[in-house]
Motif scaffolding. Structure first.
Motif, PDB file in Angstrom:
ATOM      1  N   ARG A  18       0.844  -1.205   0.000  1.00 57.64           N
ATOM      2  CA  ARG A  18       0.000   0.000   0.000  1.00 57.64           C
ATOM      3  C   ARG A  18       0.877   1.254   0.000  1.00 57.64           C
ATOM      4  NH1 ARG A  18      -3.725  -2.798   4.165  1.00 57.64           N
ATOM      5  NH2 ARG A  18      -5.301  -3.715   2.792  1.00 57.64           N
ATOM      6  N   TYR A  19       1.953   1.230   0.767  1.00 61.30           N
ATOM      7  CA  TYR A  19       2.879   2.362   0.807  1.00 61.30           C
ATOM      8  C   TYR A  19       3.502   2.579  -0.572  1.00 61.30           C
ATOM      9  CZ  TYR A  19       6.934   5.207   1.860  1.00 61.30           C
ATOM     10  OH  TYR A  19       7.888   6.208   1.839  1.00 61.30           O
ATOM     11  N   TYR A  20       3.935   1.506  -1.219  1.00 57.66           N
ATOM     12  CA  TYR A  20       4.523   1.627  -2.558  1.00 57.66           C
ATOM     13  C   TYR A  20       3.544   2.281  -3.518  1.00 57.66           C
ATOM     14  CZ  TYR A  20       7.963  -1.810  -0.866  1.00 57.66           C
ATOM     15  OH  TYR A  20       8.920  -2.479  -0.159  1.00 57.66           O
ATOM     16  N   GLU A  21       2.280   1.913  -3.394  1.00 63.84           N
ATOM     17  CA  GLU A  21       1.271   2.541  -4.256  1.00 63.84           C
ATOM     18  C   GLU A  21       1.104   4.019  -3.929  1.00 63.84           C
ATOM     19  OE1 GLU A  21      -2.312   0.934  -5.793  1.00 63.84           O
ATOM     20  OE2 GLU A  21      -1.821  -1.057  -4.986  1.00 63.84           O
ATOM     21  N   GLU A  22       1.069   4.353  -2.651  1.00 64.76           N
ATOM     22  CA  GLU A  22       0.943   5.760  -2.248  1.00 64.76           C
ATOM     23  C   GLU A  22       2.085   6.596  -2.818  1.00 64.76           C
ATOM     24  OE1 GLU A  22       0.915   6.132   1.993  1.00 64.76           O
ATOM     25  OE2 GLU A  22      -0.897   4.906   2.212  1.00 64.76           O
ATOM     26  N   GLN A  23       3.265   6.004  -2.881  1.00 65.83           N
ATOM     27  CA  GLN A  23       4.447   6.708  -3.365  1.00 65.83           C
ATOM     28  C   GLN A  23       4.564   6.690  -4.886  1.00 65.83           C
ATOM     29  OE1 GLN A  23       6.381   8.470  -1.158  1.00 65.83           O
ATOM     30  NE2 GLN A  23       4.695   7.834   0.153  1.00 65.83           N
ATOM     31  N   GLY A  24       3.649   6.009  -5.564  1.00 60.17           N
ATOM     32  CA  GLY A  24       3.677   5.947  -7.018  1.00 60.17           C
ATOM     33  C   GLY A  24       4.700   4.964  -7.568  1.00 60.17           C
ATOM     34  N   LEU A  25       5.161   4.040  -6.736  1.00 65.73           N
ATOM     35  CA  LEU A  25       6.166   3.072  -7.158  1.00 65.73           C
ATOM     36  C   LEU A  25       5.561   1.789  -7.701  1.00 65.73           C
ATOM     37  CD1 LEU A  25       8.488   3.409  -4.017  1.00 65.73           C
ATOM     38  CD2 LEU A  25       8.606   4.694  -6.178  1.00 65.73           C
ATOM     39  N   LEU A  26       4.314   1.561  -7.398  1.00 67.94           N
ATOM     40  CA  LEU A  26       3.609   0.346  -7.786  1.00 67.94           C
ATOM     41  C   LEU A  26       2.189   0.732  -8.159  1.00 67.94           C
ATOM     42  CD1 LEU A  26       3.920  -2.817  -7.717  1.00 67.94           C
ATOM     43  CD2 LEU A  26       2.950  -2.717  -5.416  1.00 67.94           C
ATOM     44  N   THR A  27       1.658   0.083  -9.165  1.00 73.02           N
ATOM     45  CA  THR A  27       0.277   0.369  -9.568  1.00 73.02           C
ATOM     46  C   THR A  27      -0.535  -0.918  -9.543  1.00 73.02           C
ATOM     47  OG1 THR A  27       0.815   0.037 -11.900  1.00 73.02           O
ATOM     48  CG2 THR A  27       0.943   2.292 -11.059  1.00 73.02           C
ATOM     49  N   SER A  28      -1.823  -0.742  -9.417  1.00 72.77           N
ATOM     50  CA  SER A  28      -2.734  -1.886  -9.441  1.00 72.77           C
ATOM     51  C   SER A  28      -4.001  -1.480 -10.184  1.00 72.77           C
ATOM     52  CB  SER A  28      -3.082  -2.326  -8.021  1.00 72.77           C
ATOM     53  OG  SER A  28      -3.803  -1.313  -7.350  1.00 72.77           O
ATOM     54  N   ALA A  29      -4.676  -2.492 -10.659  1.00 75.61           N
ATOM     55  CA  ALA A  29      -6.007  -2.270 -11.218  1.00 75.61           C
ATOM     56  C   ALA A  29      -6.986  -2.464 -10.069  1.00 75.61           C
ATOM     57  CB  ALA A  29      -6.280  -3.269 -12.335  1.00 75.61           C
ATOM     58  N   ARG A  30      -8.121  -1.813 -10.148  1.00 76.47           N
ATOM     59  CA  ARG A  30      -9.123  -1.960  -9.091  1.00 76.47           C
ATOM     60  C   ARG A  30     -10.345  -2.681  -9.646  1.00 76.47           C
ATOM     61  NH1 ARG A  30      -8.330   0.347  -3.856  1.00 76.47           N
ATOM     62  NH2 ARG A  30      -6.355   1.445  -3.978  1.00 76.47           N
ATOM     63  N   SER A  31     -10.854  -3.596  -8.852  1.00 80.22           N
ATOM     64  CA  SER A  31     -12.080  -4.291  -9.234  1.00 80.22           C
ATOM     65  C   SER A  31     -13.260  -3.357  -8.980  1.00 80.22           C
ATOM     66  CB  SER A  31     -12.242  -5.570  -8.412  1.00 80.22           C
ATOM     67  OG  SER A  31     -12.492  -5.244  -7.051  1.00 80.22           O
ATOM     68  N   GLY A  47      10.241  -6.965  -5.799  1.00 79.62           N
ATOM     69  CA  GLY A  47      11.605  -7.396  -5.482  1.00 79.62           C
ATOM     70  C   GLY A  47      12.620  -6.325  -5.837  1.00 79.62           C
ATOM     71  N   PHE A  48      12.428  -5.691  -6.979  1.00 82.81           N
ATOM     72  CA  PHE A  48      13.306  -4.602  -7.403  1.00 82.81           C
ATOM     73  C   PHE A  48      13.231  -3.437  -6.409  1.00 82.81           C
ATOM     74  CE2 PHE A  48      13.679  -0.551  -9.745  1.00 82.81           C
ATOM     75  CZ  PHE A  48      15.005  -0.642 -10.126  1.00 82.81           C
ATOM     76  N   LEU A  49      12.019  -3.079  -6.008  1.00 83.62           N
ATOM     77  CA  LEU A  49      11.852  -1.992  -5.041  1.00 83.62           C
ATOM     78  C   LEU A  49      12.556  -2.332  -3.733  1.00 83.62           C
ATOM     79  CD1 LEU A  49       8.090  -1.095  -5.643  1.00 83.62           C
ATOM     80  CD2 LEU A  49      10.109   0.181  -6.426  1.00 83.62           C
ATOM     81  N   GLN A  50      12.446  -3.570  -3.303  1.00 79.48           N
ATOM     82  CA  GLN A  50      13.105  -4.000  -2.071  1.00 79.48           C
ATOM     83  C   GLN A  50      14.624  -3.879  -2.178  1.00 79.48           C
ATOM     84  OE1 GLN A  50      10.376  -5.175   0.648  1.00 79.48           O
ATOM     85  NE2 GLN A  50      11.496  -4.248   0.667  1.00 79.48           N
ATOM     86  N   ARG A  51      15.173  -4.216  -3.322  1.00 77.37           N
ATOM     87  CA  ARG A  51      16.622  -4.078  -3.517  1.00 77.37           C
ATOM     88  C   ARG A  51      17.039  -2.607  -3.486  1.00 77.37           C
ATOM     89  NH1 ARG A  51      15.272  -8.010  -7.157  1.00 77.37           N
ATOM     90  NH2 ARG A  51      15.530  -6.679  -8.981  1.00 77.37           N
ATOM     91  N   MET A  52      16.201  -1.751  -4.028  1.00 74.65           N
ATOM     92  CA  MET A  52      16.503  -0.323  -4.014  1.00 74.65           C
ATOM     93  C   MET A  52      16.479   0.214  -2.584  1.00 74.65           C
ATOM     94  SD  MET A  52      16.982   0.452  -7.202  1.00 74.65           S
ATOM     95  CE  MET A  52      16.499   2.044  -7.795  1.00 74.65           C
ATOM     96  N   TYR A  53      15.485  -0.198  -1.812  1.00 78.42           N
ATOM     97  CA  TYR A  53      15.430   0.227  -0.408  1.00 78.42           C
ATOM     98  C   TYR A  53      16.628  -0.327   0.358  1.00 78.42           C
ATOM     99  CZ  TYR A  53      10.757   2.307  -0.610  1.00 78.42           C
ATOM    100  OH  TYR A  53       9.693   3.119  -0.890  1.00 78.42           O
ATOM    101  N   ALA A  54      16.993  -1.567   0.089  1.00 75.38           N
ATOM    102  CA  ALA A  54      18.147  -2.183   0.768  1.00 75.38           C
ATOM    103  C   ALA A  54      19.435  -1.431   0.456  1.00 75.38           C
ATOM    104  CB  ALA A  54      18.271  -3.650   0.378  1.00 75.38           C
ATOM    105  N   SER A  58      15.772   6.346  -0.877  1.00 72.90           N
ATOM    106  CA  SER A  58      14.465   6.787  -0.393  1.00 72.90           C
ATOM    107  C   SER A  58      13.413   6.548  -1.467  1.00 72.90           C
ATOM    108  CB  SER A  58      14.509   8.275  -0.058  1.00 72.90           C
ATOM    109  OG  SER A  58      14.686   9.032  -1.256  1.00 72.90           O
ATOM    110  N   SER A  59      12.168   6.624  -1.060  1.00 71.66           N
ATOM    111  CA  SER A  59      11.062   6.479  -2.021  1.00 71.66           C
ATOM    112  C   SER A  59      11.164   7.518  -3.135  1.00 71.66           C
ATOM    113  CB  SER A  59       9.713   6.648  -1.316  1.00 71.66           C
ATOM    114  OG  SER A  59       9.535   5.659  -0.355  1.00 71.66           O
ATOM    115  N   ARG A  60      11.521   8.726  -2.769  1.00 72.28           N
ATOM    116  CA  ARG A  60      11.634   9.798  -3.753  1.00 72.28           C
ATOM    117  C   ARG A  60      12.727   9.486  -4.778  1.00 72.28           C
ATOM    118  NH1 ARG A  60      12.431  15.842  -1.729  1.00 72.28           N
ATOM    119  NH2 ARG A  60      11.164  14.855  -0.174  1.00 72.28           N
ATOM    120  N   THR A  61      13.868   9.010  -4.285  1.00 69.58           N
ATOM    121  CA  THR A  61      14.965   8.676  -5.190  1.00 69.58           C
ATOM    122  C   THR A  61      14.582   7.498  -6.085  1.00 69.58           C
ATOM    123  OG1 THR A  61      16.590   9.511  -3.616  1.00 69.58           O
ATOM    124  CG2 THR A  61      17.394   7.995  -5.314  1.00 69.58           C
TER     125      THR A  61
END
Length: 125
Positions: A18-31, A47-54, A58-61
């Motif tokens: 949910r946080y990733y979506e709020e930050q615009g890093l992940l998208t989903s379709a809605r039913s 997985g890619f996002l997790q590697r970036m955080y590791a 930051s989310s912005r970067t």
């Protein structure tokens, strides 16, 4: 797939997704009922996002780097590399600051040990 399944397959919490979506890093379709639905490719994306955080980004970067992933080109690749180099420099400066801080603490500890040694009774020395 629904959010719980993506979370389980990617090894992250639903809250993280949910946080990733709020930050615009992940998208989903809605039913029609508002439930999030993700594609198979989103497992790899998380997985890619997790590697970036590791890597300490930051989310912005991460958002600044995503064009290199979403629309690969020489220009986006160059921009991503430049941005990562900036982040690496920032981390290097932070490490140097931490080393100086540790050295200052070492001096305080040595001073404390010397002071403590002076507090021992003359007989015990």
């Amino acid at each position: 797939m629904r959010i719980g399944e993506l979370a389980a397959r990617a090894g992250v919490s639903v809250r993280s997704l949910r946080y990733y979506e709020e930050q615009g890093l992940l998208t989903s379709a809605r039913s029609a009922s508002g439930q999030r639905h993700y594609t198979e490719g989103q497992v790899e994306r998380v997985g890619f996002l997790q590697r970036m955080y590791a890597a300490g980004l930051s989310s912005r970067t991460i958002a600044e780097l995503l064009p290199c992933v979403d629309s690969p080109s020489e220009a986006t690749s160059d921009a991503a590399l430049e941005r990562m180099a900036e982040e690496r420099e920032r981390l290097s400066e932070h490490i140097e600051d931490l080393i100086r801080t540790r050295e200052a603490l070492d001096i305080l500890m040595a001073t404390n040990r010397a002071h403590r040694e002076g507090l021992k009774p003359a007989v015990a020395r």
